[in-house]
Design a protein around this motif. Structure first.
Motif, mmCIF file in Angstrom:
data_model
loop_
_atom_site.group_PDB
_atom_site.id
_atom_site.type_symbol
_atom_site.label_atom_id
_atom_site.label_comp_id
_atom_site.label_asym_id
_atom_site.label_seq_id
_atom_site.Cartn_x
_atom_site.Cartn_y
_atom_site.Cartn_z
ATOM 1 N N ASP A 46 0.830 -1.160 0.089
ATOM 2 C CA ASP A 46 -0.030 -0.027 -0.029
ATOM 3 C C ASP A 46 0.926 1.222 -0.170
ATOM 4 O O ASP A 46 1.902 1.589 0.547
ATOM 5 N N PRO A 79 2.085 5.007 0.829
ATOM 6 C CA PRO A 79 1.932 5.885 2.134
ATOM 7 C C PRO A 79 0.481 6.743 2.190
ATOM 8 O O PRO A 79 0.195 7.195 1.152
ATOM 9 N N ALA A 80 -0.126 6.656 3.406
ATOM 10 C CA ALA A 80 -1.194 7.507 3.529
ATOM 11 C C ALA A 80 -1.148 9.149 3.694
ATOM 12 O O ALA A 80 0.007 9.441 3.947
ATOM 13 N N LEU A 121 -6.079 11.119 6.713
ATOM 14 C CA LEU A 121 -6.118 10.578 8.287
ATOM 15 C C LEU A 121 -6.963 11.422 9.106
ATOM 16 O O LEU A 121 -6.618 12.620 9.202
ATOM 17 N N HIS A 176 -8.391 5.801 8.250
ATOM 18 C CA HIS A 176 -7.947 6.331 7.280
ATOM 19 C C HIS A 176 -9.184 6.104 6.313
ATOM 20 O O HIS A 176 -9.732 5.215 6.022
ATOM 21 N N THR A 208 -7.554 -3.731 2.275
ATOM 22 C CA THR A 208 -7.136 -2.302 2.482
ATOM 23 C C THR A 208 -8.078 -1.734 1.378
ATOM 24 O O THR A 208 -8.507 -2.035 0.645
ATOM 25 N N ASP A 240 -10.309 2.264 5.552
ATOM 26 C CA ASP A 240 -9.667 1.097 6.425
ATOM 27 C C ASP A 240 -10.433 0.975 7.752
ATOM 28 O O ASP A 240 -10.326 1.945 8.439
ATOM 29 N N HIS A 292 -3.941 1.690 7.031
ATOM 30 C CA HIS A 292 -3.199 2.924 7.642
ATOM 31 C C HIS A 292 -4.271 3.402 8.984
ATOM 32 O O HIS A 292 -3.990 4.525 9.245
#
Length: 272
Positions: free
Chosen positions: A37, A39-40, A45, A54, A74, A95, A101
């Motif tokens: 996955d 990065p968020a 967030l 997330h 996810t 999520d 995340h």
């Protein structure tokens, strides 16, 4: 790509769909997100009840489609589906706590999931009512969420949703990586009716499961009966088999799955 290549790819996806069921009885034994996955983004967030949630949104349009994956899946599980829906459909993929995340305790119930989803949508200021689209274990979350927040949901599409008896089976068979199946079943069974919203269930093909010997005919019949009863929570709800599909209906039969979401979106717009 040749016809045989396309058939081979569909067969491989269907086999993977069946394997996820056979190994974990409709639940993926996941402890969080995939290392693949991306990065968020900070803007995706949100702080909800002391945890990080997330929610990844893209596209435009109304109503917003909220995407709920199966256990352990996810937000990226919806990438192809969202791309096929197109940029004119606003989608928000979520999520679950402890997955991807999102942070959170390892044990989940339908009530905790529904509460976290509600808190996330509010924190992200997602306009409601939304259309909920979910897979597998998301059936438990969605049943309770609609029951508790009937004015916040305009329509629902579920792909092979988990039902109460199967949630209890998770506990009986000790397949409960992250979910309390019995508690969740008790919670969702308190919801006996939904508002009059468009609602479609697309379920796997029993013939596919029989060929793969995923389980016996008695279990198959029970699951189908309960999914049909689930659809009847809404006055016009429907449940139907998608020929040739395994558990991951939205991947095995993407075209039919997209058409179901579009029908519900159209019905919601018409009712406005």
């Amino acid at each position: 790509m040749t016809t045989s290549d396309r058939v081979g790819r569909r067969g491989s996806r269907r086999a993977a769909s069946l394997l996820s069921v056979a190994v974990s009885v409709l639940v993926l034994a996941a402890c969080g997100g995939s290392s693949a996955d991306p990065p968020a983004l900070a803007g995706d967030l949100y702080q909800v009840d002391g945890e990080t949630a997330h929610l990844q949104c893209q596209g435009a349009g109304s109503p917003t489609v909220v995407l709920l994956g199966g256990q352990g899946f996810t937000t990226t599980t919806w990438d192809s589906f969202r791309a096929a829906l197109g940029p004119d459909v606003r989608t928000c993929a979520w999520d679950y706590p402890g997955v991807g995340h999102s942070t959170g305790a390892p044990m989940m119930t339908a009530a905790r999931a529904a509460s976290s989803l509600d808190g996330t949508l509010r924190a992200a200021d997602v306009p409601r009512p939304v259309v909920v689209v979910g897979h597998s274990i998301a059936g438990l979350t969605t049943r309770l969420y609609v029951g508790e927040h009937p004015d916040d949901v305009a329509g629902v599409v579920l792909f092979d949703p988990t039902v109460a008896s199967f949630a209890r089976m998770f506990d009986d068979k000790e397949f409960r990586p992250g979910w309390d199946g019995t508690a969740s079943a008790d919670q969702v069974e308190q919801v006996t009716a939904w508002p009059d919203i468009p609602f479609e269930i697309l379920r796997h093909d029993p013939a596919v499961y029989a060929t793969a010997k995923v389980w016996n005919a008695t279990v198959e019949t029970q699951w189908g009966t309960e999914q049909a009863a689930f659809a009847r929570l809404a006055p016009t709800g429907t449940a139907r088999i998608v020929q040739g599909s395994g558990h991951n209906v939205y991947q095995d039969a993407e075209g039919e799955s997209l058409a179901a979401v579009q029908r519900v979106l159209d019905a919601v717009v018409t009712k406005r």
